[in-house]
Scaffold this motif. Structure first.
Motif: not given
Lengths: 170, 493, 100, 667, 516
Positions: B374-385, B392-404
């Motif tokens: 389970p832990v891996l699954a949740v984790g992997m999901t999180m990373f993919m998301v 709700p992940t850091g990747g969102f901000w990463a993209k937003i910043l470039i976008f900005r």
């Protein structure tokens, strides 16, 4: 005014030899021949260095390349039972390769000619650099990269051994 | 000319170098069963280096005529590399131990590569950049081929090696020409100054050589059209090595590229911006579209990595005369690199664990993972998301910043790049969700629990927490990125 | 003594020859040789400029290139030999287990 | 919070012309009581002795008492009275809960509560042992409450609430025995059909509200705004017609009359209360309540109304002739009687009183008839008159009471029906709408005829059913007797000779002077008698097949098929929409709309395939082509496999050169 | 941190905290986990009610406001607050959450795993509640997206046969929409200039817009983008197709929360963001929104007639009901907005309840095929049947029950749309008529459904099936809704009273902007 100096004559001769043998390296039918042509090319490069007044580099070139690297190549060839014979030496895209090679050459020559036109290039006496100067430079300003390179060589050495040695397991 | 060396500035490198030798020596004396001690040893060394690096925080130092600089930029990257080193080491332990590898040598090579990484962001000199690059790559070639018995691994090594050396040669040729046209300069700042004075044929030659130099790094960051090696190599190499290549070595490439472009060649941006537009858009598009077709998780990650590289290249294409917007772009790139590192390391950690049961790690092999691990699954999901850039992940901000950054840059170019990135992000969502889909909605072919090494679990958990934290509190994180911007840009040089 | 452009053209030729070799040769070792040619081209450039500019930096640079080249050859050959041991052939164009 | 969410019980101003007695002031209790009893029945009905009717009966009885009290105030010449409390506010629109009590209201509440009470009591016997006995009473009470709510409402929204609740109760009661599919069908038919009328009515209400600038829903103010506000005549006309839609639906006027006959599927007491006496009359009441709108809208609208009424009046009456099911006979008669009322109203101010007087009388005798029919059905376990006959001996009470009701329906002196019909004829004559006068007469004749037919087939001749029918229990006969009494009695309220007090309670504008015209009375009585005589002639002895069948021939078939109107609706509207159109929409949803979306997704993936294909076959494939040039077969085979590093190298250099050429602007 | 400025933050994040706590409960402690869920949601509900009680409905301003720095880099702030428009939805969110938690005490579809299920549910709740209190566009967006992920898993893991397709479809649809929405937000951000600074703050942006800060062309584009994002969520015809699938496959709880609250996020977004911040765009798009809404009403009703799957039918009915909501919004009038909000609440209560019912029906019959059920439910399970009938009738808009006010007021408002915006009266009356036809059809399909499910006689195949009538736990989780349906119907002030001032404020601004 451009009078052709003695060094320039010498260089041109060396360059022609080097160029021919370079082409030979990449076209030779026989791997061993190719290796020998390589020796000639590298040597001519070394001579060029000397002509350009870079003594230390010249000798290093000749010693390391001709003395060491080519030997490595020969070992490699032997260890891998490199086959002899034209058809197997080149792959199916050599014409394409030739095309690309020529393209690169043409492009570079054009750029160079554009940047440093031969006609108004002056041939003044280059300076004689002594080994000390080189050494000094290395051990003051370039000491860090020097150390780094030593690590690279070390890594290469170790890695090469690890990879190329036969291990009992497999 | 000979001047005193600031040993504090290079202390981290020295410690790391010492560790490397120590590992090598220790390995010689360790009995076969104890070989894995090399790992804890390296770990200790790395952590020591980390500490040493932390002591440098705050003030800027430079030595060797300002060709070796320790500023926020350098420190950010160094710390990032060291953290990455810790994680890669953690992933390696079992993998290397159980894979029947030469353990001591492996860690030795790994550390040497990281030494190269460490040098990269501090080098303000063509020669040193070149050496650092080689130092990163060389051991990389060897490690890629480290699964000696496996032909795939050998191939991986060879391809990586050939393309690597080739691009290195091109880069060197470019460097040599630059050395010439700038009248014997190798220091980045000097080069910038010298280039400013050029025109005519010399300028066009300079342009060409800039291009050649870019090629060398474009290879390292696997940008289109120099990305071919990446998928094959990642697939063939040991998984931890793939992780290293995908994160540390790529980040090192970007570190070098940032310095070259924003310091040495900043004056020529109207020449190379189009190139980066091409590289960026081409890379992200190709990466995403081809990723849609992948069946193997590692290859998927490879292409995703290519696509992500495309996003990171985007800020380069945003450079203008306006220092302020350049600074924004710069910090966006840094922020993205760091976040990218976290999520990718996490993902590779999961793959490492799964590959213990399924060596090829096909996407289908992940079926029902949330039952078996389970832990891996949740984790992997999180990373993919996160890679997809969805909250709700850091990747969102990463993209937003470039976008900005793109929007701040403004102009048609900015807008169009933003759109291109957006479209790509949307496309990418599809394949990023292939994996969670398998893990969560499918049933495993056999329902027994997957044994996951503690260290791997730890890494996964850490990465998750980090991504969540960044999502919730991006503020400090963004500040770090902002601080890492070169003074020269910050003040508008 | 020697006019710069001539030397540069020489290096360009070495480089192009190398490029051709890399693209056209099947035998991995030959490919390595070709790469050496390219690196040498680089050195020729460096030395030529160094002489022209009366600057030692170029020579140092060249020295490093030589060293690195040596390392690369070592690494390359090691990989080649490893490959050879596993598949009795070092023809680069047969190295294609890994594909899209 | 509390300030806003708790209703301010501060009352709006009381508009009372004359002294309003206690009953009037607290008329709001009248609808409330049945609602409460409904809830109580639902909560405790099953657990109380007698399974629940008690709550309803008590509540409705109380309501009746209150209603009489209210009426009393008008007997004493009391005037209209309005009382309001804040309900809620939506933007500018301020809604009040309130009651408006005038003569009309007073009469209506009495009718409703009285009939309802009768039905409540009657059902004890009729519904005895029913599966959902208690539930039946719950809905019955709720209905009564809703109807009363409509009657006392002082604003259209509140009225609409009661109106729709009635609809649902009717739906529930028609479908009371929902195990039978025909019953549930009838229930749905009733609800939907009336709803079709209600929607326009709702829009009509909107028009009223809009006329006040969305400030109030009060009936008085809205109608005032319509009448004297600055709204176009077109607007008023439209509003009036829309409102009339509600009447067409609820009062089952043509063309929405189709639901009422089917509604007979419900228990007979329900038919009596809802589908004869009260709910169906609500449509008429609506017109009366908003009469000002119609008056202002003018002749054209009223003419439309009268035409609709006329068609229904005669058409339905004729259909009644061809029915075998006794309840359907009564149902069609109800249709036509309702049309009488509507027609009456369509005659304008003069017709107002007459129309409502007919509503008043009709409520009693029609309820009586239905309950009687119920008693019969209860006895013979069949609705069909072909299973009845000769029952006058076995169930005398039912016979005599029903006879009274029938005579009233046929319009024979001195029964209630006579007076009200007579009024209508007089008004028609006074207003000079001759054609309507003729329609009235014709219908009266037909009515008398089918009524006679019904009575004869049911109570005379031989018993054709099975078993031994016997008189209904007291709980059923009691209400019959009371209603019969009322039927005899209420007529006098409208009898001009006796001063027609009714017209002092219920009028529009100024009290309308009812007067007696001998010749008209004579003609109408003559028509009635003729009708009965005809009936007697044909049906004294029952013949098979029905004598009218030979007489009318093909027309009979048309009648049996209700002019094919139902069939037409079913075939042209219901089935197409329910089955075909909906299926089409669903198909579109799945294949077109959804298709577009999925299509987009597919497109992307297809594109990716293309690119991957390019990777595989163009980038590497070009290598194969290059191989093809110097292609040794082995070479070809070798090159068919991809992942060739040297090809990567080629691309690398081509990339470099391309970039150089493209981007290096060589001077 | 006083109660005043921390109340909603605490309340909103309470479920999240609960989820975290539950994560540390060993997963074999099943009862404990579900009990915790009930407890947490219960407390949250109490808080929410406390907030509602303490609220001053006399003004249209923000209350319980908290405006703290969050991401200075792009001037994103943690700006939360609550006003009359948010209030009913906010409370409703926690009410449904609590009831769902109770329902989960007994009902948990395959593959079980209460721990994960409950945690996701709680996460979902925080997300939904958050959207209703965010007054910063990015914060709003974050909550908005936060909702996506747990729902994706609820459908994808605990859904029925075709769950995977539905989950992915749901996800991609909403994500697709929300990307455009984000674009729109960024657009506004970069166009905005408050004291020389860009801002995501809704109130500041609103002031900026009131001052004519955004050009008309800009507004047209941005409104389009945002409207698309919101419309997908509502869902408006023709981007509704994800909804039936999602509902059909989702577990009961999922459907209840999806229909009960999540759809409202879209319509809420229109009232809170799209219209106040982009008046020009609102004016331009209003007729089109109205048109789509009207089409949606009729279309959905017709589609319902064709459905064989009970749950799918109700899902489609949602499309229709949200159509009424959107119609109300499209009129841009006070009555219209009020109607819309009331419609949201009513639909939340009614349709939520309907999905509870269908869930229980499925639990008994293990099928949702109307034909397979084959009628006669009233005979075997009178209680369940009558609640079902009751709620269905409420859903078809019977006066006196909750469903009525939303519809009738929406139609009333479309009789005369806001003149200040120059909306075409005739056009909207056409929509009104379409809506009216919709109500008739709606009655049609609901009654037809009842006829085929409740009425008639029980087929033999069910004669000896163990069809248990409504259980205690079901009563527990239903009674509040059943009561609320009639309470709202008789006493609509409960909602109208809350929203009055706030809506008045918005419409006032709108009208003033166009010089009305």
């Amino acid at each position: 005014m451009n009078d052709i100096t003695a060094q320039e004559y010498a260089f041109i001769v060396t360059a022609v030899i080097g160029s021919i043998s370079a082409v030979a390296v990449v076209t030779a039918r026989n791997v061993v021949h190719a290796a020998l042509y390589l020796v000639v090319t590298l040597a001519s490069v070394g001579v060029t260095f000397l002509l350009l007044g870079a003594e230390f580099l010249g000798w290093v070139q000749i010693l390391i390349y001709v003395g060491a690297i080519v030997i490595l190549f020969l070992f490699g060839l032997m260890l891998t039972k490199a086959p002899i014979g034209r058809d197997t030496l080149d792959n199916q895209q050599k014409w394409l390769g030739a095309l690309v090679g020529l393209g690169v050459f043409a492009g570079l020559v054009f750029l160079i000619q554009d940047a440093f036109p031969v006609q108004d290039a002056v041939a003044d006496a280059g300076m004689q650099t002594t080994t000390e100067m080189v050494g000094e430079a290395i051990f003051s300003r370039y000491v860090l990269p020097f150390e780094a390179v030593s690590f690279l060589l070390l890594a290469a050495l170790i890695g090469a051994i690890v990879l190329s040695r036969k291990d009992e397991g497999n | 000319m000979p001047q005193s060396i600031d040993y504090h500035a290079i202390l981290p490198e020295l410690i790391l170098a010492g560790t490397i030798l120590l590992v090598l020596i220790a390995d010689a004396f360790l009995p076969a069963r104890r070989r894995w001690f090399a790992m804890p040893l390296s770990l200790v060394g790395v952590i020591a280096t980390l500490v040493a690096t932390l002591t440098l925080l705050g003030d800027d130092r430079s030595t060797f005529d300002g060709h070796f600089v320790v500023d926020n930029f350098a420190l950010t990257f160094k710390l990032f590399f060291l953290a990455a080193a810790v994680i890669v080491l953690a992933l390696s332990l079992r993998y290397i131990r159980e894979g029947g590898f030469y353990q001591g040598e492996f860690y030795f090579l790994l550390l040497v590569s990281f030494l190269g990484c460490m040098l990269m962001p501090s080098s303000r000199d063509l020669l040193m950049l070149f050496i650092a690059l080689e130092l990163v790559s060389g051991p990389g070639f060897l490690m890629a081929a480290f699964r000696k018995a496996d032909v795939r691994s050998n191939e991986a090594g060879l391809k990586f090696f050939l393309i690597g050396v080739l691009s290195a040669a091109v880069m060197l040729f470019g460097m040599s020409l630059i050395y010439g046209v700038t009248g014997g300069e190798t220091g980045l700042n000097e080069i910038a100054a010298a280039l400013a004075g050029l025109e005519g044929g010399e300028l066009s030659l300079a342009y060409a050589s800039i291009l050649f130099v870019v090629v060398g790094f474009a290879f390292k960051v696997s940008a289109f059209p120099f990305q071919f090696w990446a998928p094959d190599t990642y697939e063939g190499a040991p998984v931890p090595v793939a992780a290293f290549l995908a994160v540390a070595s790529k980040a090192a490439g970007f570190a070098g590229l940032l310095q070259l472009m924003f310091v040495a060649f900043i004056g020529q941006h109207e020449f190379w911006v189009p190139i980066f537009v091409f590289l960026s858009v081409g890379t992200m598009t190709l990466g995403n579209l081809v990723a849609l077709q992948q069946t193997q998780v590692v290859r998927l990650l490879a292409y995703s990595g290519i696509a992500q590289a495309g996003y990171i290249l985007l800020p380069f294409a945003l450079v203008t005369d306006d220092a302020a917007s350049n600074a924004i772009a710069f910090s966006a790139a840094i922020a993205y690199i760091l976040i990218y590192g976290i999520m990718n390391l996490g993902a590779f950690a999961v793959v490492t664990a799964v590959s213990r049961r399924h060596p090829r790690a096909n996407i289908l092999d992940f079926a029902g993972l949330w039952r078996t691990a389970p832990v891996l699954a949740v984790g992997m999901t999180m990373f993919m998301v996160s890679l997809a850039g969805v909250p709700p992940t850091g990747g969102f901000w990463a993209k937003i910043l470039i976008f900005r950054a793109a929007i701040e840059r403004g102009g048609d170019l900015g807008i169009w790049l933003a759109v291109a990135m957006l479209v790509n992000s949307v496309v990418s969502i599809y394949y990023y969700f292939l994996v969670p889909r398998q893990m969560l909605f499918k049933d495993p072919e056999r329902d027994e629990r997957l044994r996951v090494p503690v260290l791997v679990t730890a890494v996964v958990g850490l990465a998750m927490v980090a991504l969540l934290a960044i999502f919730v509190l991006p503020g400090p994180f963004a500040d770090v990125a902002d601080l890492s911007v070169f003074r020269s840009l910050a003040v508008g040089g | 003594m020697i006019r710069l452009p001539l030397v540069l053209v020489f290096s360009a030729l070495l480089f192009s020859a190398g490029v051709y070799g890399v693209l056209a040769r099947r035998n991995a070792v030959m490919v390595l040789m070709a790469i050496e040619l390219m690196l040498n081209a680089v050195n020729v450039n460096l030395i030529a400029f160094a002489a022209q500019l009366k600057d030692v930096g170029g020579q140092v640079f060249a020295l490093f290139v030589i060293a690195v080249a040596a390392a690369e050859v070592g690494i390359g050959l090691a990989i080649v030999i490893l490959l050879f041991r596993n598949r009795e052939s070092i023809n680069v164009d047969e190295v294609s287990l890994l594909k899209w | 919070m509390v300030g806003v969410l708790a209703a301010e019980t501060a009352e709006g101003a009381e508009h009372a012309a004359a002294a309003a007695n206690w009953f009037v002031q607290n008329a709001w209790l009248i609808p409330l009581l049945p609602f409460i009893s409904g809830v109580l029945t639902l909560a405790f009905g099953r657990r109380t002795p007698g399974k629940g009717p008690v709550y309803g009966i008590l509540a409705v009885f109380a309501a009746l008492v209150l209603s009489l009290g209210v009426l009393w105030s008008f007997v004493q010449g009391g005037g209209p009275y309005e009382r309001t409390a804040d309900w809620f506010t939506v933007g500018p629109l301020h809604l009040e809960a309130g009651i408006l009590v005038d003569g009309l209201t007073a009469v209506m509440v009495v009718v409703v509560t009285f009939v309802s009470l009768m039905v409540h009591v009657y059902s004890i016997g009729y519904m005895h042992g029913d599966v959902r006995y208690t539930w039946f009473y719950v809905v019955l009470s709720l209905f009564t409450g809703a109807m009363l709510l409509v009657v006392v409402s002082n604003n259209v929204i509140q009225l609409l609430v009661g109106w729709e609740i009635m609809g649902v109760c009717s739906y529930l009661l028609i479908g009371h025995w929902f195990e039978e599919r025909t019953n549930s069908n009838a229930a749905i038919k009733a609800f939907i059909t009336t709803r079709i009328g209600d929607v326009p009515m709702m829009f009509g209400f909107f028009a009223l509200i809009a006329a006040t600038g969305f400030t109030t829903t009060n009936i008085g103010e809205t109608t005032e705004a319509i009448a004297h506000g600055e709204v176009s005549t077109l607007f008023v006309t439209a509003a009036a017609l829309l409102l009339f839609g509600g009447t067409i639906g609820k009062s089952a006027q043509f063309p929405l009359h189709v639901w009422l006959p089917d509604a007979m599927a419900g228990p007979t007491p329900v038919s009596a209360l809802i589908h004869a006496a009260t709910m169906v009359a609500a449509g008429v009441y609506l017109v009366g309540r908003l009469f000002e709108v119609f008056v202002v809208a003018g002749e054209d609208v009223l003419f439309v109304v009268s035409v609709v009424a006329a068609i229904t009046m005669l058409g339905a009456a004729i259909l009644a002739i061809a029915q075998d099911d006794i309840k359907r006979v009564l149902a069609y008669s109800t249709l036509s009687q309702l049309a009488y009322m509507v027609a009456g109203l369509s005659l304008g101010e003069e017709g107002f009183t007459a129309g409502f007087f007919h509503l008043f009388t009709h409520a009693f005798f029609k309820a009586l008839l239905f309950l009687g029919a119920g008693a019969v059905i209860h006895a013979v376990h069949s609705n069909d008159m072909s299973d009845m006959g000769g029952l006058r001996k076995s169930m005398p009470v039912t016979f005599w009471t029903m006879l009274i009701g029938s005579l009233a329906l046929a319009g024979i002196v001195p029964f209630a029906g006579f007076w009200s019909k007579d009024e209508l004829l007089v008004v028609a004559n006074d207003t000079g709408t001759t054609w309507l006068f003729v329609m009235f007469l014709g219908t009266a004749f037909v009515t008398a005829f089918y009524t006679a037919r019904m009575v004869l087939l049911t109570f005379f001749g031989e018993f054709r059913g099975h078993g031994h029918p016997h008189e209904a229990p007291a709980s059923m006969t009691g209400p019959l007797v009371l209603l019969a009494a009322a039927t005899v009695g209420v007529g006098v309220l409208g009898a001009p000779q006796l001063g027609a007090v009714f017209s002092e309670w219920v009028y529009f504008g100024h009290p309308h002077e009812a007067h007696f015209v001998m010749w008209i009375a004579a003609i109408s009585t003559l028509g009635a008698v003729l009708g009965i005589a005809g009936g007697w002639a044909l049906y004294r002895q029952r013949k098979d097949p029905d004598p009218m069948q030979q007489a009318l021939g093909p027309v009979w078939t048309v009648l049996v098929h209700r002019y094919y109107i139902d069939d037409f609706y079913m075939a042209a509207i219901v089935r197409p929409i329910r089955d075909r159109v909906s299926a089409g929409i669903d198909w579109i949803n799945q294949n077109v709309i959804d298709g577009v979306v999925n299509g987009a997704a597919l497109l992307t993936r297809a594109l990716s395939r293309v690119v991957a294909w390019v990777d595989r076959n163009v980038i590497d494939g070009a290598a194969n082509a290059a191989g093809g040039v110097t292609g040794t077969t082995g070479g070809l085979l070798k090159y068919l496999q991809s992942g060739n590093v040297q090809w990567y190298a080629v691309v690398l250099f081509v990339g470099v050169i391309a970039l150089t050429i493209v981007f290096t602007r060589v001077a | 941190m006083t109660w005043e400025n921390s109340a909603i933050t605490i309340t909103t994040f309470l479920p999240l905290v609960g989820a975290l706590v539950i994560m540390f409960v060993p997963k074999d402690r099943d009862r404990l986990i579900r009990g915790l869920a009930i407890a947490v949601t219960g407390v949250a509900l109490v808080f929410a009610i406390a907030i509602a009680v303490g609220f001053d409905y006399g003004t249209d301003g923000l209350q319980y406001e908290l405006n703290a720095a969050w991401i200075d880099a792009i001037n994103v702030r943690y700006h939360v607050g609550i006003d009359g428009i948010s209030m009913p939805l906010y409370v409703l969110t926690f009410l449904l959450a609590f009831l769902c938690a109770i329902y989960t005490w007994r009902f948990l579809p395959e593959p079980g795993r209460p721990k994960v299920f409950v945690s996701l549910m709680l996460l979902l709740i925080t997300g939904m509640a958050g959207t209703f209190i965010s007054f910063d566009l990015i914060l709003f967006f974050v909550f908005w997206e936060l909702v996506l992920v747990p729902m994706y898993f609820l459908i994808g893991i605990w859904g029925s046969a075709n769950r995977e397709y539905a989950a992915i479809k749901f996800f991609l649809f909403t994500l697709f929409g929300s990307i455009f929405m984000l674009l729109g937000f960024l657009g506004m951000y970069f166009r905005s200039d408050v004291g020389g600074q860009h801002t995501f703050d809704m109130l500041e942006l609103q002031r900026f817009a009131q001052g004519g800060g955004f050009t008309e062309g800009f507004q047209l584009v941005v409104f389009g983008a945002i409207a698309l994002g919101l419309a997908v969520k509502v869902p408006m015809w023709p981007v509704h197709t994800w909804l039936p699938d999602a509902h059909t496959e989702a577990p009961t709880i999922g459907s209840v929360l999806l229909a009960g609250i999540m759809l409202k996020m879209g319509t809420y977004g229109f009232i809170r963001i799209a219209i106040p911040l982009l008046p020009e765009g609102a004016r331009a798009y209003a007729p089109w929104i109205g048109l789509l809404a009207a089409i949606g009403i009729v279309y959905a009703a017709l589609a319902c007639l064709a459905q064989r799957d009970l749950k799918r039918l109700i899902a489609f009915s949602s499309v229709g009901h949200m159509g009424f909501v959107m119609l109300g919004i499209a009129t841009m009038t006070e009555i219209g907005f009020q109607a819309a909000i009331f419609g949201m609440v009513a639909h939340g209560v009614i349709t939520g309840m309907l999905f509870f019912n269908v869930g229980s029906i499925y639990d008994r019959y293990h099928t949702r095929e109307i034909a397979a059920i084959g009628g006669g439910m009233s005979q075997k399970m009178p209680k369940l049947a009558s609640t079902f009938a009751y709620v269905s009738i409420a859903s078809l808009g019977l006066p006196g029950l909750a469903g009525f006010w939303g519809e009738v007021m929406a139609l009333l408002s479309s009789f005369n749309p806001n003149a200040a915006l120059g909306l075409d009266e005739g056009l909207f009356r056409v929509f009104m008529v379409l809506g009216g036809i919709g109500t008739i059809l709606t009655a049609g399909y609901f009654l037809w459904m009842l006829q085929r499910v409740n009425m008639g006689t029980l087929p033999d195949r069910w004669k000896d099936a163990p069809l248990a009538d409504t259980l205690a736990i079901e009563w527990l989780s239903w009674v509040p809704l059943l009561l609320l349906i009639v309470v709202l119907g008789l006493y609509p002030r409960l909602v109208f009273g809350m929203t009055d001032e706030a809506v008045a404020g918005i419409v006032e601004n709108l009208t003033r902007f166009f010089g009305g």
